[in-house]
Design an enzyme around this catalytic site. Structure first.
Site, mmCIF file in Angstrom:
data_model
loop_
_atom_site.group_PDB
_atom_site.id
_atom_site.type_symbol
_atom_site.label_atom_id
_atom_site.label_comp_id
_atom_site.label_asym_id
_atom_site.label_seq_id
_atom_site.Cartn_x
_atom_site.Cartn_y
_atom_site.Cartn_z
ATOM 1 N N THR A 196 5.286 -45.051 17.957
ATOM 2 C CA THR A 196 3.971 -45.684 18.064
ATOM 3 C C THR A 196 3.518 -46.158 16.683
ATOM 4 O O THR A 196 3.586 -45.401 15.720
ATOM 5 C CB THR A 196 2.967 -44.676 18.651
ATOM 6 O OG1 THR A 196 3.282 -44.479 20.023
ATOM 7 C CG2 THR A 196 1.539 -45.186 18.538
ATOM 8 N N ALA A 243 7.847 -37.253 28.457
ATOM 9 C CA ALA A 243 7.864 -36.235 27.386
ATOM 10 C C ALA A 243 6.512 -36.135 26.692
ATOM 11 O O ALA A 243 5.547 -36.820 27.069
ATOM 12 C CB ALA A 243 8.957 -36.618 26.372
ATOM 13 N N TYR A 282 2.335 -36.323 27.873
ATOM 14 C CA TYR A 282 1.621 -37.417 28.535
ATOM 15 C C TYR A 282 1.660 -37.196 30.041
ATOM 16 O O TYR A 282 2.083 -36.135 30.504
ATOM 17 C CB TYR A 282 2.177 -38.752 28.056
ATOM 18 C CG TYR A 282 1.906 -38.896 26.575
ATOM 19 C CD1 TYR A 282 2.941 -38.820 25.645
ATOM 20 C CD2 TYR A 282 0.610 -39.023 26.093
ATOM 21 C CE1 TYR A 282 2.685 -38.904 24.285
ATOM 22 C CE2 TYR A 282 0.343 -39.092 24.738
ATOM 23 C CZ TYR A 282 1.375 -39.030 23.843
ATOM 24 O OH TYR A 282 1.122 -39.083 22.489
ATOM 25 N N GLY A 289 14.826 -34.989 14.338
ATOM 26 C CA GLY A 289 15.157 -34.496 13.010
ATOM 27 C C GLY A 289 16.640 -34.509 12.678
ATOM 28 O O GLY A 289 17.111 -33.753 11.833
ATOM 29 N N GLY A 335 13.944 -41.589 14.608
ATOM 30 C CA GLY A 335 12.623 -42.215 14.580
ATOM 31 C C GLY A 335 12.237 -42.595 13.170
ATOM 32 O O GLY A 335 12.417 -43.734 12.731
HETATM 33 C C1 LIG Z 1 3.923 -41.963 22.188
HETATM 34 C C2 LIG Z 1 3.902 -40.956 21.326
HETATM 35 C C3 LIG Z 1 4.780 -39.788 21.585
HETATM 36 O O1 LIG Z 1 5.619 -39.868 22.511
HETATM 37 O O2 LIG Z 1 4.638 -38.783 20.878
HETATM 38 C C4 LIG Z 1 3.037 -40.970 20.110
HETATM 39 C C5 LIG Z 1 1.730 -41.436 20.202
HETATM 40 C C6 LIG Z 1 0.933 -41.451 19.075
HETATM 41 C C7 LIG Z 1 1.410 -41.027 17.845
HETATM 42 C C8 LIG Z 1 2.731 -40.548 17.769
HETATM 43 C C9 LIG Z 1 3.535 -40.516 18.899
#
Ligand SMILES: C=C(C(=O)O)c1ccccc1
Length: 375
Positions: free
Chosen positions: A25, A181, A184, A308, A329
């Protein structure tokens, strides 16, 4: 022996190597519309075997952070067409991560300033990102308390996932990743601390996995299982998540997924962006057992691991057959040519976390390449 630099056949999509750009993101899509600079950002990283886009909202209700992109307006779809073309022009492959945030949102981001929705009305002890009036300067604020979804609302959300998957292929993506994951919506249904429903979408492990599997069924029916991947994070604490018995829960989930001929299974090991050996429940999570369960149940999808990894760990995982693909990432944020750098054993640029979320080209498209002609 297999190395990270060997090509890979991902359900018919030829990947040049086993190095995947993980979803990241970046909060640089005002009004949920990916901008031209976003096409540059992904095209710069097209040497990845596969790019997974940042989380992309399937609907306004699924939007939880300011300036994340969506797949639900014409302007956004036009923006994504530019992105997929730019990546394909560089010979890259790219799939889009389909995202509904559930309770990780803020009323000011929701249609009619409504409450965010979730399996149960349990607020997250978590934050989301909002921008101030002058777009781009942002900050993290506490998420708004959610309301519990009615069963009658679930088919509509499943429709939003189906529609997003269909338009994803229309705008040129090579497939989709279902974001199940990191706390959410779909993960909120799976795990006990967020799902305390008393209907057949809550309680038992089977019930808590039901909604996820209905979404997977709808998407694979719409676009084909071979264009559909899924991301899971068995023990992450991200977004205030906890389940006391992750092993039996994810054993059921992965066994149930085996019957869909999915493209790949993407597993985050440990705490997202944190300790790889993070533990929830009485025993350490057994990732090898999870993979074994999947294969024994007939699952043939590629196995992608994340969190990581450095070069040595990644080579080891691929050589040993522990993983087919490894996603990176943060290293892809600051090393557009990560594949080349890993191949050469070159120095890697450290990412600057102060420009991860929000802002402009600084910390987005201005990281250097090894050989400058590619900038
Ligand atoms: C979509 C995210 C995730 O899967 O952790 C996310 C959202 C906001 C900041 C970092 C990561």
């Amino acid at each position: 022996t297999t190395t990270l630099f060997d090509s890979f056949d991902l359900a018919g999509i030829k990947l040049a190597n086993r190095i995947v750009m993980a979803p990241l993101t970046r909060n640089r899509s005002p009004h949920a519309i990916p901008q031209p600079i976003t096409a540059d950002y992904y095209a710069q990283r097209a040497s990845a075997g596969l790019i997974i886009t940042e989380g992309t909202a399937i609907s306004p209700q699924g939007q939880g952070y300011a300036d994340v992109p969506g797949l639900y307006t014409q302007a956004a779809l036009d923006g994504w067409r530019t992105v997929t073309k730019a990546v394909h022009d560089q010979g890259g492959k790219i799939v889009v991560q389909l995202w509904h945030v559930g309770r990780i949102s803020h009323s000011s981001l929701q249609p009619n300033n409504q409450q965010p929705v979730a399996p149960s009305a349990i607020p997250a002890n978590s934050k989301t990102y909002l921008t101030t009036a002058n777009e781009g300067q942002g900050g993290f604020v506490p998420t708004s308390p959610p309301r519990a979804l009615e069963v009658s609302e679930l088919p509509g959300i499943i429709d939003d996932y189906r529609h997003a998957a269909l338009v994803a292929l229309e705008v040129g993506f090579d497939g989709v990743e279902i974001h199940a994951a990191n706390g959410y919506l779909l993960d909120q249904f799976l795990r006990a601390n967020t799902n305390q429903r008393c209907d057949n979408y809550g309680g038992s492990i089977e019930n808590r996995a039901r909604f996820l599997l209905e979404v997977v069924q709808a998407i694979t029916d719409a676009i084909g299982a071979e264009r559909t991947g899924i991301r899971l994070s068995p023990v992450t604490p991200a977004c205030d998540m906890f389940d006391p018995e992750p092993q039996p829960l994810f054993k059921h989930v992965i066994s149930s997924l085996a019957k869909f001929k999915l493209s790949y299974i993407h597993i985050i090991e440990g705490a997202t962006g944190g300790a790889r050996d993070h533990q929830q429940g009485a025993t350490a999570f057994d990732y090898a057992a999870l993979k074994q369960t999947y294969r024994t149940a007939g699952g043939q999808a590629a196995w992608m691991l994340n969190n990581g990894y450095n070069f040595t760990l990644a080579q080891q995982a691929v050589r040993s057959g522990q993983a087919d693909l490894i996603s990176f990432g943060r290293l892809f944020i600051s090393n557009p040519d990560l594949v080349e750098r890993l191949r050469l054993g070159a120095l890697l640029t450290e990412p600057d976390s102060s420009t991860f979320y929000g802002g402009n080209e600084h910390g987005y498209t201005d990281y250097p390449f090894l050989n400058t002609q590619q900038t």
